[in-house]
Design a protein around this motif. Structure first.
Motif, mmCIF file in Angstrom:
data_model
loop_
_atom_site.group_PDB
_atom_site.id
_atom_site.type_symbol
_atom_site.label_atom_id
_atom_site.label_comp_id
_atom_site.label_asym_id
_atom_site.label_seq_id
_atom_site.Cartn_x
_atom_site.Cartn_y
_atom_site.Cartn_z
ATOM 1 N N ASP A 96 0.843 -1.184 0.000
ATOM 2 C CA ASP A 96 0.000 0.000 0.000
ATOM 3 C C ASP A 96 0.885 1.243 0.000
ATOM 4 O O ASP A 96 1.891 1.304 0.718
ATOM 5 C CB ASP A 96 -0.891 -0.017 1.237
ATOM 6 N N VAL A 97 0.543 2.235 -0.810
ATOM 7 C CA VAL A 97 1.400 3.410 -0.978
ATOM 8 C C VAL A 97 1.635 4.124 0.354
ATOM 9 O O VAL A 97 2.786 4.435 0.709
ATOM 10 C CB VAL A 97 0.778 4.383 -2.001
ATOM 11 N N LEU A 98 0.587 4.383 1.118
ATOM 12 C CA LEU A 98 0.743 5.103 2.378
ATOM 13 C C LEU A 98 1.583 4.324 3.368
ATOM 14 O O LEU A 98 2.467 4.877 4.036
ATOM 15 C CB LEU A 98 -0.630 5.414 2.980
ATOM 16 N N ARG A 99 1.327 3.018 3.437
ATOM 17 C CA ARG A 99 2.095 2.197 4.379
ATOM 18 C C ARG A 99 3.559 2.098 3.963
ATOM 19 O O ARG A 99 4.451 2.103 4.800
ATOM 20 C CB ARG A 99 1.470 0.811 4.472
ATOM 21 N N PHE A 100 3.797 2.026 2.671
ATOM 22 C CA PHE A 100 5.178 1.940 2.183
ATOM 23 C C PHE A 100 5.974 3.163 2.621
ATOM 24 O O PHE A 100 7.106 3.059 3.095
ATOM 25 C CB PHE A 100 5.182 1.826 0.661
ATOM 26 N N PHE A 105 11.301 0.515 7.177
ATOM 27 C CA PHE A 105 12.062 -0.591 6.583
ATOM 28 C C PHE A 105 12.394 -0.338 5.113
ATOM 29 O O PHE A 105 13.571 -0.396 4.730
ATOM 30 C CB PHE A 105 11.292 -1.904 6.752
ATOM 31 N N PRO A 106 11.413 -0.055 4.226
ATOM 32 C CA PRO A 106 11.773 0.182 2.820
ATOM 33 C C PRO A 106 12.643 1.417 2.636
ATOM 34 O O PRO A 106 13.480 1.460 1.730
ATOM 35 C CB PRO A 106 10.425 0.323 2.114
ATOM 36 N N VAL A 107 12.461 2.426 3.493
ATOM 37 C CA VAL A 107 13.303 3.616 3.386
ATOM 38 C C VAL A 107 14.758 3.250 3.654
ATOM 39 O O VAL A 107 15.677 3.716 2.963
ATOM 40 C CB VAL A 107 12.813 4.704 4.357
ATOM 41 N N ARG A 108 14.982 2.408 4.649
ATOM 42 C CA ARG A 108 16.358 1.976 4.959
ATOM 43 C C ARG A 108 16.923 1.098 3.833
ATOM 44 O O ARG A 108 18.116 1.169 3.519
ATOM 45 C CB ARG A 108 16.370 1.229 6.288
ATOM 46 N N LEU A 109 16.068 0.272 3.223
ATOM 47 C CA LEU A 109 16.518 -0.516 2.067
ATOM 48 C C LEU A 109 17.002 0.397 0.944
ATOM 49 O O LEU A 109 18.059 0.180 0.343
ATOM 50 C CB LEU A 109 15.382 -1.391 1.543
ATOM 51 N N LEU A 110 16.205 1.433 0.649
ATOM 52 C CA LEU A 110 16.562 2.362 -0.419
ATOM 53 C C LEU A 110 17.849 3.102 -0.084
ATOM 54 O O LEU A 110 18.689 3.339 -0.969
ATOM 55 C CB LEU A 110 15.423 3.358 -0.644
ATOM 56 N N ARG A 120 23.495 5.915 -9.548
ATOM 57 C CA ARG A 120 22.279 5.385 -10.167
ATOM 58 C C ARG A 120 21.046 6.068 -9.592
ATOM 59 O O ARG A 120 20.989 6.390 -8.396
ATOM 60 C CB ARG A 120 22.167 3.883 -9.918
ATOM 61 N N GLU A 121 20.058 6.256 -10.434
ATOM 62 C CA GLU A 121 18.773 6.746 -9.967
ATOM 63 C C GLU A 121 17.906 5.550 -9.569
ATOM 64 O O GLU A 121 17.870 4.538 -10.275
ATOM 65 C CB GLU A 121 18.064 7.538 -11.075
ATOM 66 N N LEU A 122 17.221 5.673 -8.438
ATOM 67 C CA LEU A 122 16.292 4.641 -8.005
ATOM 68 C C LEU A 122 14.877 5.070 -8.377
ATOM 69 O O LEU A 122 14.382 6.085 -7.886
ATOM 70 C CB LEU A 122 16.397 4.416 -6.499
ATOM 71 N N VAL A 123 14.255 4.307 -9.260
ATOM 72 C CA VAL A 123 12.880 4.579 -9.683
ATOM 73 C C VAL A 123 11.963 3.692 -8.846
ATOM 74 O O VAL A 123 11.933 2.475 -9.025
ATOM 75 C CB VAL A 123 12.694 4.286 -11.187
ATOM 76 N N VAL A 320 19.386 -3.986 7.531
ATOM 77 C CA VAL A 320 18.495 -3.564 6.455
ATOM 78 C C VAL A 320 19.255 -2.821 5.352
ATOM 79 O O VAL A 320 19.081 -3.107 4.161
ATOM 80 C CB VAL A 320 17.356 -2.684 7.009
ATOM 81 N N GLU A 321 20.097 -1.857 5.732
ATOM 82 C CA GLU A 321 20.840 -1.107 4.713
ATOM 83 C C GLU A 321 21.751 -2.032 3.908
ATOM 84 O O GLU A 321 21.893 -1.867 2.687
ATOM 85 C CB GLU A 321 21.653 0.012 5.367
#
Length: 352
Positions: A96-100, A105-110, A120-123, A320-321
């Motif tokens: 879900d967009v809001l939950r993401f 967690f996904p922010v740390r992955l990015l 590199r650009e991350l799309v 995570v990173e």
């Protein structure tokens, strides 16, 4: 060529290695027509399956995808796109967009991915459950990105095969939910959960429950397996007490209330995410249960919420990173044999 030399006749439908002196790039690869012939369908049907341009039955789609893998078919891109280094990596998040965007967690992955590949650009693309939309497949296979990272609960087992057939490197962040030949990077979820339950047992806890993640996710299944294995290590597998959440805080609160309603003697809980553990702490406060005196709590992730929780949350730290960085590194050669499982370790705070 000398008069005595002979050339073997080509075998219909076979893929031949380039002749001596012929470059692999100039040798013709398998065609769409060959894929269609092997699958026993028309070229138009094979094209619809590989391009996701129109609905096709699951049985026919499986035959075409299998034929494409067996022949190592690579869909030809336009010459300019094939030769271009786009400088972009697609991160497809199935959430879900809001939950993401609210989940650290996904922010740390990015952050880890960007740290490894700062040029590199991350799309970042978000997608819902179920089969990937044709527009998403066309974009990912259309020469716009140099590789694809799959994040979250992707429910389309055909998507990696479509990307591979188009010659797009693809890596899964997390063990694939279905067994398939796909490179992945993951944390050792099973061992981490097992270590958490062993810690609770050493602390004298004897009625240890778990708030498990969704069983259709690899992380949820592996962390539950680690919990069960730890109880079996202490010859107490019949004492399992399991409630399920969705890795979110509210689900952890509801699961904790359910566990205590069914098993009022619970004196410890291992939650499969820090967010669910924070929800469990909230439920325990509502019921007047002291942590850790009455009920000890351990989470999983070592997210920022673990350090700021009251009491401070004991948890299983996953790197995570580093997961994000290693996933981008693996895109250079995404062979399943090079998949990586990174270790976890316990961070002990006041809740246990």
């Amino acid at each position: 060529m000398p008069a005595s030399a002979s050339v073997p006749a080509p075998v219909p439908g076979a893929v031949h290695a380039p002749a001596s002196g012929e470059s692999a790039e100039s040798a013709p690869g398998p065609t769409l027509a060959q894929v269609a012939a092997r699958a026993g369908v028309s070229s138009a049907t094979a094209s619809r399956v590989l391009n996701r341009s129109a609905p096709v039955s699951a049985e026919i789609a499986a035959r075409v995808e299998c034929a494409a893998r067996e022949l190592r078919y690579v869909r030809r891109r336009a010459p300019a796109a094939a030769a271009r280094d786009t400088g972009a990596i697609a991160v497809v998040a199935f959430a879900d967009v809001l939950r993401f965007h609210a989940d650290p967690f996904p922010v740390r992955l990015l952050a880890g991915a960007q740290r490894f590949a700062p040029d590199r650009e991350l799309v970042v693309l978000t997608a819902g459950p179920g089969p990937a939309r044709p527009s998403l497949v066309r974009y990912l296979c259309g020469g716009h990105v140099d590789g694809v990272l799959l994040v979250g609960r992707w429910g389309d087992p055909a998507l990696p095969g479509l990307l591979q057939a188009a010659g797009v490197p693809v890596v899964s962040l997390g063990r694939p939910p279905q067994p398939q030949r796909l490179a992945h990077v993951d944390a050792d979820n099973l061992s981490g959960a097992r270590a958490a339950v062993h810690l609770l047992h050493r602390a004298g806890r004897r009625r240890i429950a778990t708030i498990a993640g969704p069983p259709d996710t690899a992380a949820g299944a592996d962390r539950l397996a680690g919990y069960r294995r730890a109880l079996a290590d202490h010859a107490d597998p019949t004492r399992c007490a399991v409630a399920y959440g969705d890795f979110g805080s509210r689900s952890g609160e509801h699961a904790m209330l359910k566990l205590l309603g069914q098993h009022p003697d619970v004196d410890a809980v291992f939650a499969a995410s820090d967010a669910m553990a924070v929800g469990a702490l909230r439920a325990l406060r509502r019921l007047g249960r002291r942590v850790p005196e009455d009920v000890a709590v351990i989470g999983f992730d070592d997210s920022p919420a673990a350090a700021t929780a009251r009491p401070g949350l004991t948890t299983v730290r996953q790197p995570v990173e580093d997961l994000g960085a290693r996933a981008v590194e693996l895109l250079r050669d995404p062979s399943p044999s090079r998949s990586v499982v990174l270790p976890t370790h316990l961070v002990v705070r006041e809740s246990c």
